[in-house]
Scaffold this motif. Sequence first.
Motif, PDB file in Angstrom:
ATOM      1  N   UNK A  46       0.861  -1.184   0.000  1.00  0.00           N
ATOM      2  CA  UNK A  46       0.000   0.000   0.000  1.00  0.00           C
ATOM      3  C   UNK A  46       0.894   1.230   0.000  1.00  0.00           C
ATOM      4  N   UNK A  47       0.613   2.165  -0.894  1.00  0.00           N
ATOM      5  CA  UNK A  47       1.353   3.420  -0.900  1.00  0.00           C
ATOM      6  C   UNK A  47       0.419   4.568  -0.534  1.00  0.00           C
ATOM      7  N   UNK A  48       0.940   5.480   0.253  1.00  0.00           N
ATOM      8  CA  UNK A  48       0.166   6.644   0.691  1.00  0.00           C
ATOM      9  C   UNK A  48       1.146   7.746   1.051  1.00  0.00           C
ATOM     10  N   UNK A  55      -3.369   5.053   8.138  1.00  0.00           N
ATOM     11  CA  UNK A  55      -3.262   3.621   7.860  1.00  0.00           C
ATOM     12  C   UNK A  55      -3.109   2.737   9.106  1.00  0.00           C
ATOM     13  N   UNK A  56      -2.421   3.170  10.180  1.00  0.00           N
ATOM     14  CA  UNK A  56      -2.240   2.253  11.314  1.00  0.00           C
ATOM     15  C   UNK A  56      -3.528   1.641  11.864  1.00  0.00           C
ATOM     16  N   UNK A  57      -4.606   2.393  12.145  1.00  0.00           N
ATOM     17  CA  UNK A  57      -5.813   1.716  12.645  1.00  0.00           C
ATOM     18  C   UNK A  57      -6.449   0.790  11.618  1.00  0.00           C
ATOM     19  N   UNK A  58      -6.310   1.140  10.325  1.00  0.00           N
ATOM     20  CA  UNK A  58      -6.857   0.275   9.277  1.00  0.00           C
ATOM     21  C   UNK A  58      -6.076  -1.033   9.209  1.00  0.00           C
ATOM     22  N   UNK A  71       1.516  -6.807   5.159  1.00  0.00           N
ATOM     23  CA  UNK A  71       1.362  -5.477   4.579  1.00  0.00           C
ATOM     24  C   UNK A  71       2.709  -4.768   4.522  1.00  0.00           C
ATOM     25  N   UNK A  72       3.029  -4.235   3.357  1.00  0.00           N
ATOM     26  CA  UNK A  72       4.157  -3.324   3.215  1.00  0.00           C
ATOM     27  C   UNK A  72       3.602  -1.943   2.903  1.00  0.00           C
ATOM     28  N   UNK A  73       3.985  -0.952   3.699  1.00  0.00           N
ATOM     29  CA  UNK A  73       3.526   0.425   3.502  1.00  0.00           C
ATOM     30  C   UNK A  73       4.667   1.238   2.918  1.00  0.00           C
ATOM     31  N   UNK A  74       4.408   1.869   1.801  1.00  0.00           N
ATOM     32  CA  UNK A  74       5.379   2.767   1.194  1.00  0.00           C
ATOM     33  C   UNK A  74       4.901   4.199   1.407  1.00  0.00           C
ATOM     34  N   UNK A  75       5.531   4.861   2.357  1.00  0.00           N
ATOM     35  CA  UNK A  75       5.148   6.235   2.705  1.00  0.00           C
ATOM     36  C   UNK A  75       5.919   7.187   1.812  1.00  0.00           C
ATOM     37  N   UNK A  76       5.215   7.773   0.861  1.00  0.00           N
ATOM     38  CA  UNK A  76       5.892   8.601  -0.124  1.00  0.00           C
ATOM     39  C   UNK A  76       4.916   9.626  -0.663  1.00  0.00           C
ATOM     40  N   UNK A  77       5.351  10.867  -0.715  1.00  0.00           N
ATOM     41  CA  UNK A  77       4.491  11.901  -1.284  1.00  0.00           C
ATOM     42  C   UNK A  77       4.475  11.859  -2.804  1.00  0.00           C
ATOM     43  N   UNK A  98     -13.155   2.359   6.220  1.00  0.00           N
ATOM     44  CA  UNK A  98     -12.637   3.051   7.403  1.00  0.00           C
ATOM     45  C   UNK A  98     -12.138   4.462   7.133  1.00  0.00           C
ATOM     46  N   UNK A  99     -11.655   4.743   5.927  1.00  0.00           N
ATOM     47  CA  UNK A  99     -11.126   6.085   5.659  1.00  0.00           C
ATOM     48  C   UNK A  99     -12.148   7.192   5.916  1.00  0.00           C
ATOM     49  N   UNK A 100     -13.418   7.031   5.513  1.00  0.00           N
ATOM     50  CA  UNK A 100     -14.382   8.109   5.803  1.00  0.00           C
ATOM     51  C   UNK A 100     -14.546   8.372   7.296  1.00  0.00           C
ATOM     52  N   UNK A 101     -14.395   7.309   8.118  1.00  0.00           N
ATOM     53  CA  UNK A 101     -14.514   7.498   9.564  1.00  0.00           C
ATOM     54  C   UNK A 101     -13.345   8.289  10.123  1.00  0.00           C
TER      55      UNK A 101
END
Length: 300
Positions: free
Chosen positions: A102-104, A113-116, A129-135, A289-292
């Motif tokens: 997942x990239x965000x 993303x952590x609670x999701x 899950x691999x998270x790629x934190x990148x603008x 979950x994102x809308x919440x």
Amino acid sequence: MDFTHVSFDWSRARAFLATAETGSLSAAARELGLTQPTLGRQVAALEEELGLLLFDRTGRSLVLTPAGRALLPRARAMAEAALAFSRSAAGLTDEIDGKVVITASEFYAAFRLPPIIARLQRLHPGIQVEIRADNDISDLARREADIALRNTRPDNPELVAKRLPDDEGRFYGSADYIASLGPIERLEDLSRARFLAWDSDEALPRLLQGFGVATTAESFPLATRNHLVQWQLCGAGLGLGAFATPEGDRHLTRVPLLPAIPFPVWLVAHKDLAHSRRLRITWDLIAAMMPQLSAASSSA
């Protein structure tokens, strides 16, 4: 040479493609997870196999020869075909366990993303899950990531996108810094404030001037493209910054008078990957979950 009798090795073509696109053996080796000597041997073996010189070597520089430039589009087409094969295989399985990339943006990766992901792993502990934190926007079409959270709609027809409820941001600062500015009764009073800029462009000054806040070059003494660094600078009292409303309201002090800044949120994936059960589960949970978690759901 009769190319119909060439026993072709895709790993050598992949080494050629990575070297051509990165411009050096060392960078290509890092990209492919190989040692530089191994990658160099693969490129040399391809040249020998084809009977062609693909690169001119001048010192440490590699420059494509005419033959190399002619073959580069073919190598890219092969890479696209390999990725399409991989995507099709992923879409044919109902297996849940496995990896999702997942990239965000840095901010979403740290706060949203952590609670999701916590809920995802409670429900499906076999999903890694691999998270790629990148603008910067990762290339989903080339499988740099499986699912992306973006603030712009993609225009690639190979991608599917779902628009989530809009998010919103506001300007914040530390309580001490805002108090140090004195009474803020008019927007003009904010002209004496320091703001944390993204970079040297004019987007932030234009935004503030549109709100009625006059600024000068001295209004932007600090700049960073890293949103989390900007968050820490803001909390340390070094200036005012724009952040998503829920997190800003919980941890910082809202700047009076300045209005909210709405922005869209898009959930994106490759259309072939939408057929993977593992990715559908992850996609559906993010969409739910994102809308919440967004400012649009929680702001007053």
